[in-house]
Design a protein around this motif. Structure first.
Motif, PDB file in Angstrom:
ATOM      1  N   UNK A 182     -56.410  24.311 -22.105  1.00  0.00           N
ATOM      2  CA  UNK A 182     -55.026  23.850 -22.046  1.00  0.00           C
ATOM      3  C   UNK A 182     -54.594  23.872 -20.581  1.00  0.00           C
ATOM      4  N   UNK A 183     -54.067  22.756 -20.117  1.00  0.00           N
ATOM      5  CA  UNK A 183     -53.637  22.630 -18.734  1.00  0.00           C
ATOM      6  C   UNK A 183     -52.140  22.344 -18.695  1.00  0.00           C
ATOM      7  N   UNK A 184     -51.414  23.201 -17.993  1.00  0.00           N
ATOM      8  CA  UNK A 184     -49.969  23.037 -17.874  1.00  0.00           C
ATOM      9  C   UNK A 184     -49.682  22.120 -16.690  1.00  0.00           C
ATOM     10  N   UNK A 185     -49.183  20.925 -17.002  1.00  0.00           N
ATOM     11  CA  UNK A 185     -48.998  19.901 -15.978  1.00  0.00           C
ATOM     12  C   UNK A 185     -47.513  19.576 -15.846  1.00  0.00           C
ATOM     13  N   UNK A 186     -46.949  19.730 -14.655  1.00  0.00           N
ATOM     14  CA  UNK A 186     -45.538  19.377 -14.454  1.00  0.00           C
ATOM     15  C   UNK A 186     -45.359  17.863 -14.414  1.00  0.00           C
ATOM     16  N   UNK A 187     -44.208  17.416 -14.831  1.00  0.00           N
ATOM     17  CA  UNK A 187     -43.925  15.977 -14.834  1.00  0.00           C
ATOM     18  C   UNK A 187     -44.020  15.376 -13.428  1.00  0.00           C
ATOM     19  N   UNK A 188     -43.803  16.192 -12.423  1.00  0.00           N
ATOM     20  CA  UNK A 188     -43.807  15.713 -11.043  1.00  0.00           C
ATOM     21  C   UNK A 188     -45.204  15.387 -10.519  1.00  0.00           C
ATOM     22  N   UNK A 189     -46.262  15.756 -11.261  1.00  0.00           N
ATOM     23  CA  UNK A 189     -47.627  15.521 -10.797  1.00  0.00           C
ATOM     24  C   UNK A 189     -47.914  14.031 -10.659  1.00  0.00           C
ATOM     25  N   UNK A 190     -48.611  13.658  -9.600  1.00  0.00           N
ATOM     26  CA  UNK A 190     -49.013  12.262  -9.409  1.00  0.00           C
ATOM     27  C   UNK A 190     -50.015  11.865 -10.482  1.00  0.00           C
ATOM     28  N   UNK A 191     -49.917  10.608 -10.939  1.00  0.00           N
ATOM     29  CA  UNK A 191     -50.858  10.098 -11.928  1.00  0.00           C
ATOM     30  C   UNK A 191     -50.386  10.214 -13.362  1.00  0.00           C
ATOM     31  N   UNK A 192     -49.160  10.751 -13.562  1.00  0.00           N
ATOM     32  CA  UNK A 192     -48.591  10.863 -14.917  1.00  0.00           C
ATOM     33  C   UNK A 192     -47.776   9.617 -15.213  1.00  0.00           C
ATOM     34  N   UNK A 193     -47.975   9.051 -16.390  1.00  0.00           N
ATOM     35  CA  UNK A 193     -47.189   7.888 -16.815  1.00  0.00           C
ATOM     36  C   UNK A 193     -46.918   7.992 -18.311  1.00  0.00           C
ATOM     37  N   UNK A 194     -45.780   7.460 -18.742  1.00  0.00           N
ATOM     38  CA  UNK A 194     -45.424   7.397 -20.160  1.00  0.00           C
ATOM     39  C   UNK A 194     -45.520   5.948 -20.615  1.00  0.00           C
ATOM     40  N   UNK A 195     -46.408   5.694 -21.561  1.00  0.00           N
ATOM     41  CA  UNK A 195     -46.543   4.362 -22.147  1.00  0.00           C
ATOM     42  C   UNK A 195     -45.704   4.345 -23.424  1.00  0.00           C
ATOM     43  N   UNK A 196     -44.641   3.556 -23.442  1.00  0.00           N
ATOM     44  CA  UNK A 196     -43.674   3.595 -24.548  1.00  0.00           C
ATOM     45  C   UNK A 196     -44.219   2.869 -25.779  1.00  0.00           C
ATOM     46  N   UNK A 197     -45.063   3.568 -26.498  1.00  0.00           N
ATOM     47  CA  UNK A 197     -45.771   3.016 -27.657  1.00  0.00           C
ATOM     48  C   UNK A 197     -45.119   3.381 -28.988  1.00  0.00           C
ATOM     49  N   UNK A 198     -44.112   4.244 -28.983  1.00  0.00           N
ATOM     50  CA  UNK A 198     -43.573   4.804 -30.233  1.00  0.00           C
ATOM     51  C   UNK A 198     -42.861   3.717 -31.033  1.00  0.00           C
ATOM     52  N   UNK A 199     -43.489   3.281 -32.127  1.00  0.00           N
ATOM     53  CA  UNK A 199     -42.913   2.223 -32.956  1.00  0.00           C
ATOM     54  C   UNK A 199     -42.768   2.654 -34.413  1.00  0.00           C
ATOM     55  N   UNK A 200     -42.773   3.959 -34.652  1.00  0.00           N
ATOM     56  CA  UNK A 200     -42.667   4.477 -36.013  1.00  0.00           C
ATOM     57  C   UNK A 200     -41.307   4.134 -36.624  1.00  0.00           C
ATOM     58  N   UNK A 201     -41.297   3.887 -37.927  1.00  0.00           N
ATOM     59  CA  UNK A 201     -40.028   3.644 -38.626  1.00  0.00           C
ATOM     60  C   UNK A 201     -39.370   4.969 -39.021  1.00  0.00           C
ATOM     61  N   UNK A 202     -40.091   6.067 -38.866  1.00  0.00           N
ATOM     62  CA  UNK A 202     -39.555   7.400 -39.155  1.00  0.00           C
ATOM     63  C   UNK A 202     -39.413   8.179 -37.864  1.00  0.00           C
ATOM     64  N   UNK A 203     -38.398   9.026 -37.790  1.00  0.00           N
ATOM     65  CA  UNK A 203     -38.181   9.850 -36.602  1.00  0.00           C
ATOM     66  C   UNK A 203     -38.211   8.992 -35.332  1.00  0.00           C
TER      67      UNK A 203
END
Length: 390
Positions: A182-203
């Motif tokens: 398990x690696x604790x990675x801060x959001x500020x780290x270079x190379x982090x990206x969020x791909x907005x894939x969430x298309x669920x009809x629930x939650x």
């Protein structure tokens, strides 16, 4: 208002209820527009809610599991997506405080950040290639040592709260050893990206997008834990999952009763709540709610009152609570929809959102198809251990 300064459970609950009151109205709009509830998280941070499960010795409130579940149920009653999302953070922090399994300096820095600015954390272990980590698949995300740093590459799915997370606790295979860390990675780290894939009809409001890691370089201390196969301990904090769906089920009952009190077709002399068949359904809902609530909180109380050895024997009870309460929540929402009839399918009715949201619980861990055989083994083991009657 600062929930950390409240002296009693009642005071803390009053602060929380006042804070989450606007969540209910926002939930319908956010669901329709597929928006992440940023305002909800800012308001929870404003009262220091994320710090409640930090141990007292680190400056938090150190609340019990039972108390945490009460708050999580209240948040989910107002907005299930927000409740499930913040529940991951609250439970992880509580678990870290109870087990102390990370290095002291890492824990202290994380807890200080949570207290200072409401920093949020979640585990990131699921991948499309491997499915749920509870089924034993090894992550395809990799970590390799380069000098005094780790370089991590991979993609994680179902990253709840992705739009607002400050820390990603990522599982990856260590190339040099084959171990899963398990690696604790801060959001500020270079190379982090969020791909907005969430298309669920629930939650829809959990923002459970994909986390993409490309040559993410972190310090050596980012490796906070090594996963040991076959030694996974029961996790009481995961009861935040059934608490969430119980909150949604309670919201469904609330709405069904209001609807039945207000709806009076001209074929009747009064509202439908006076009809025997409607009372029957509302009574069934209440029976399911009471049964689910007693099961959830009795096991949570058992966890709170147990030592580490006793807790290590509670996997069966914890899994049974999750499955039983989630299934009850599904049944409760269905009954509430039968009270409202076809009106429940209107986009304006919250019941159709509750119907979609509670079904997400069927796919949160532990899954029923894994739990039931393990309960059979548990029951058989108990039977074999008993001495014959003389």
């Amino acid at each position: 208002m600062d929930i950390l300064k409240a002296k009693t459970f009642e005071e803390r609950m009053d602060i929380l209820n006042e804070t989450v009151a606007p969540f209910t109205e926002r939930a319908a709009h956010n669901d329709l527009e597929r928006k992440f509830p940023f305002e909800n998280f800012e308001e929870l941070k404003a009262i220091n809610y994320p710090a409640l499960t930090i141990p007292k010795e680190y400056g938090g409130a150190g609340i019990s599991l039972s108390e945490m579940l009460r708050y999580q149920e209240a948040i989910s009653r107002a907005d299930g997506s927000t409740g499930l999302s913040i529940g991951w953070h609250m439970g992880i922090v509580q678990d870290l405080g109870e087990t102390g399994k990370w290095d002291e300096s890492v824990l202290e820095a994380l807890f200080d950040d949570i207290k200072a600015r409401g920093a949020l954390i979640n585990n990131c272990a699921t991948e499309k290639q491997t499915g749920s980590p509870t089924r034993g698949g090894k992550p395809s995300t990799t970590a390799r040592k380069v000098g005094g740093s780790w370089v991590i590459d991979g993609r994680k799915s179902f990253t709840s709260m992705a739009p607002v997370l400050d820390y990603f606790n990522v599982t990856a295979v260590i190339e040099e050893t084959g171990e899963v860390g398990y690696f604790l990675i801060p959001r500020s780290a270079d190379g982090i990206a969020i791909d907005e894939t969430w298309d669920s009809v629930a939650m829809t409001g959990t923002g459970s997008h994909d986390l993409v890691l490309t040559n993410v370089r972190v310090e050596e201390s980012a490796l906070v834990e090594i996963s040991v196969p076959g030694k996974k301990q029961p996790a009481g904090w995961l009861l935040h999952i059934p608490a969430c769906y119980l909150g949604i089920a309670q919201a469904a009952q609330d709405y069904a009763i209001r609807f039945a009190q207000d709806y009076s077709p001209n074929s009747l002399n009064g509202p439908i709540i006076e009809l025997p068949n409607v009372k029957q359904k509302i009574g069934q809902i209440e029976l399911e709610l009471q049964r689910a609530r007693h099961f959830l909180y009795s096991v949570a109380k058992q966890w709170d009152e147990s030592d580490d050895e006793q807790r290590s024997q509670m996997a069966a009870e914890l899994g049974a609570v999750k499955v039983a309460v989630t299934n009850s929540a599904v049944d409760i929402v269905d009954l509430a929809m039968r009270v409202a009839g076809a009106h429940s399918l209107s986009e304006k009715s919250p019941l159709q959102r509750y119907y979609r949201d509670v079904r997400a619980g069927l796919h949160n861990p532990p899954m029923e198809d894994m739990l039931i055989p393990s309960l059979a083994d548990f029951a058989i083991g108990k039977a074999k251990s008993k001495q014959p009657v003389k």
